[in-house]
Write a protein that holds these residues in place. Structure first.
Motif, short mmCIF file in Angstrom:
data_model
loop_
_atom_site.label_atom_id
_atom_site.label_comp_id
_atom_site.label_asym_id
_atom_site.label_seq_id
_atom_site.Cartn_x
_atom_site.Cartn_y
_atom_site.Cartn_z
N THR A 149 -13.61 -8.18 14.10
CA THR A 149 -13.51 -7.50 12.81
C THR A 149 -12.76 -6.18 13.02
O THR A 149 -12.63 -5.71 14.15
N ALA A 186 -17.78 -8.83 5.18
CA ALA A 186 -17.09 -7.99 4.19
C ALA A 186 -15.90 -8.74 3.62
O ALA A 186 -15.27 -9.54 4.31
N GLY A 241 -22.31 -11.87 14.63
CA GLY A 241 -22.55 -10.44 14.38
C GLY A 241 -21.56 -9.83 13.42
O GLY A 241 -21.11 -8.71 13.58
N SER A 244 -18.51 -1.82 3.71
CA SER A 244 -18.54 -3.18 4.25
C SER A 244 -18.74 -4.22 3.15
O SER A 244 -19.23 -5.30 3.40
N MET A 289 -27.62 -12.71 18.43
CA MET A 289 -26.67 -13.45 19.28
C MET A 289 -27.18 -13.58 20.71
O MET A 289 -26.95 -14.58 21.37
N GLU A 290 -27.91 -12.55 21.15
CA GLU A 290 -28.40 -12.56 22.53
C GLU A 290 -29.32 -13.77 22.75
O GLU A 290 -29.42 -14.28 23.88
N SER A 297 -27.07 -11.13 4.76
CA SER A 297 -25.67 -10.74 5.01
C SER A 297 -24.74 -11.61 4.16
O SER A 297 -25.02 -12.78 3.92
N ARG A 350 0.84 -1.21 0.00
CA ARG A 350 0.00 0.00 0.00
C ARG A 350 0.87 1.26 0.00
O ARG A 350 0.59 2.22 -0.68
N GLY A 363 -22.12 -6.48 15.43
CA GLY A 363 -23.41 -6.98 15.89
C GLY A 363 -23.53 -7.05 17.42
O GLY A 363 -24.62 -7.25 17.96
N ARG A 423 -13.49 -2.27 -6.30
CA ARG A 423 -13.10 -2.17 -4.91
C ARG A 423 -14.35 -2.29 -4.04
O ARG A 423 -15.35 -1.61 -4.28
N ASP A 482 -29.67 -11.16 9.96
CA ASP A 482 -29.90 -10.71 8.58
C ASP A 482 -29.50 -11.81 7.60
O ASP A 482 -28.31 -12.03 7.35
N GLN A 493 -12.92 -7.96 3.05
CA GLN A 493 -11.63 -7.86 3.77
C GLN A 493 -11.59 -8.81 4.96
O GLN A 493 -10.53 -9.26 5.35
#
Ligand SMILES: Cc1cc2nc3c(=O)[nH]c(=O)nc-3n(C[C@H](O)[C@H](O)[C@H](O)COP(=O)(O)OP(=O)(O)OC[C@H]3O[C@@H](n4cnc5c(N)ncnc54)[C@H](O)[C@@H]3O)c2cc1C
Length: 397
Positions: free
Chosen positions: A293, A338, A334, A181, A374-375, A360, A128, A267, A177, A357, A340
């Motif tokens: 993440t 993405a 959560g 996200s 998750m809860e 996702s 980079r 998340g 590119r 979701d 990356q």
């Protein structure tokens, strides 16, 4: 512009202590695929050229040729043993604009040669940085963190570039590119100014490529290519920055000796402290290491000092800006998926994702998708694992 002005794909490869980084082979693989199609479509004979800098590195050239390079231009010099931006930028820029080097790659167009047509760098910390300074030197543009490349003939109408007229730009590299996200793609083009009022060529069309995205080609030990030596010249000014000591700093977080990794993302937002503790409990039940993440390492939530300093740290980031992992089991909680992040965990053997979701991107990357918050899901998982552990223990005793 004549046919010989801009030719070939130059790929700046990286190695650590003479061991090639995986991303170097990935870039060569993509360059090979692009150029094979390109040469067929345009009845051309352009080459994949690897640029290799370092000390005692000539032997690596064969590996590069086996992985798709038609030619390797190497600069072997003690001063190039470790990456220093000033001398690396100078050497790469010179190689990329040197007609003698171009003549050794391909005699036919060498007299006209100005610059490579396309140029690839790795989107890691070295690539980079180098890509930005080299392209500034070569006075062209750069697209960073690319995960898809296509060559096309595009009709462009642009006030500055074309003076408002529709013009065809042949052999244009469309550089994709992932943004927002990974939910949107940006297509970046590096176009010459053909507007007579502000005419200027912008070549090479260059990009840095996300590690882990492009496939390596099957190495062919019978492939032949040219190995070209380039002797860099440095003056006193270039060598002002000296490396007096060098230490490889090892990450404090050990992912490699764990069979399972539980990772979490944004998340956790509804009750970060409790959710992270719940994830910690799950990880402890299955003896897993914990990953995160990238946004979590920027400390977006207010949590206790202990949770913050234990979990919301760069050393735990999985992905192109962090670590690459390949556990037997990867649980993504959560996490949206993405590009990356995926690049860092896609070699995991079995992946479970927990996310309310179902659109996702993570859903496409997992073996089991648990649709839910998750809860609600993680406590059930912990309970079930504990029950199973008791059954196993009872059978053992
Ligand atoms: C140059 C560059 C390099 C990058 N490098 C990296 C990298 O190395 N690693 C990396 O991870 N990212 C990296 N990123 C960032 C990446 O693009 C994404 O922004 C990031 O991965 C998204 O993180 P996330 O999944 O935690 O958050 P989000 O995308 O916000 O996703 C959160 C997810 O949580 C889900 N969710 C919401 N509530 C709940 C709940 N109650 N229970 C369960 N799930 C819930 C949502 O549905 C959503 O899918 C990089 C970006 C750039 C530009």
């Amino acid at each position: 512009m004549t046919e010989g002005d801009y030719r070939h794909i130059y790929v700046v490869v990286e190695h650590e202590e003479e061991k090639l980084l995986q991303v170097s082979l990935e870039m060569l693989g993509e360059a090979r695929r692009i150029l094979d199609d390109f040469n067929k479509k345009y009845s051309s004979k352009e080459k994949v050229v690897a640029i290799l800098l370092g000390y005692n590195i000539k032997d690596i050239s064969n590996i590069l040729i086996q992985h798709g390079a038609d030619a390797v231009v190497y600069a072997d010099n003690l001063e190039l043993r470790y990456v220093r931006n000033t001398i690396y930028t100078k050497t790469i820029s010179h190689i990329a604009s040197d007609r003698d080097v171009a003549a050794k790659i391909e005699q036919e167009y060498a007299a006209q040669f100005k610059r490579p047509r396309y140029m690839f760098f790795a989107a890691d910390s070295i690539g980079r940085h180098l890509s930005a300074t080299v392209l500034a030197h070569l006075e062209s543009g750069l697209a960073s963190d690319i995960n898809k490349l296509v060559v096309g003939d595009l009709q462009i109408t642009h006030q500055n570039k074309t003076g408002g007229k529709p013009l065809i730009y042949e052999k244009t590299l469309e550089m994709y590119r992932p943004d927002f996200s990974g939910f949107l793609w940006t297509t970046i083009l590096c176009l010459d100014n053909r507007n007579p009022a502000m005419q200027k060529d912008y070549h090479p069309q260059a990009c840095s490529m996300i590690p882990g995205v492009f496939d390596i080609i099957q190495p062919d030990p019978t492939r032949e290519g040219k190995v070209i030596e380039y002797s860099p010249k440095f003056d006193e000014q270039d060598l002002k920055v000296k490396i007096v000591d060098r230490k490889i700093i090892k990450s404090e977080i050990d992912f490699d000796s764990y069979k399972a990794i539980v990772s979490f993302g944004r998340g956790v937002k509804d009750s970060p402290e409790q959710n992270i503790k719940m994830i910690e409990e799950l990880a402890s039940e299955i003896d897993a290491q914990i990953g995160i993440t990238l946004p979590l390492s920027k400390k977006p939530f207010s949590v206790s000092q202990t949770v913050d300093s234990t979990y919301l740290i760069p050393d735990r980031v999985i992905g192109t800006s962090g670590r690459k992992v390949s556990p037997k089991l990867y649980i993504a909680i959560g996490i949206s998926g993405a590009m990356q992040h995926i690049a860092g965990m896609k070699d995991s053997e079995f992946v479970i994702a927990i996310n309310p979701d179902e659109n996702s991107l993570m859903k496409d990357e997992c073996d089991v998708f648990i649709k839910g918050r998750m809860e609600d899901v993680v406590p059930l998982l912990i309970e079930e694992i504990r029950k199973q552990n008791q059954v196993v223990q009872a059978k053992v005793t």
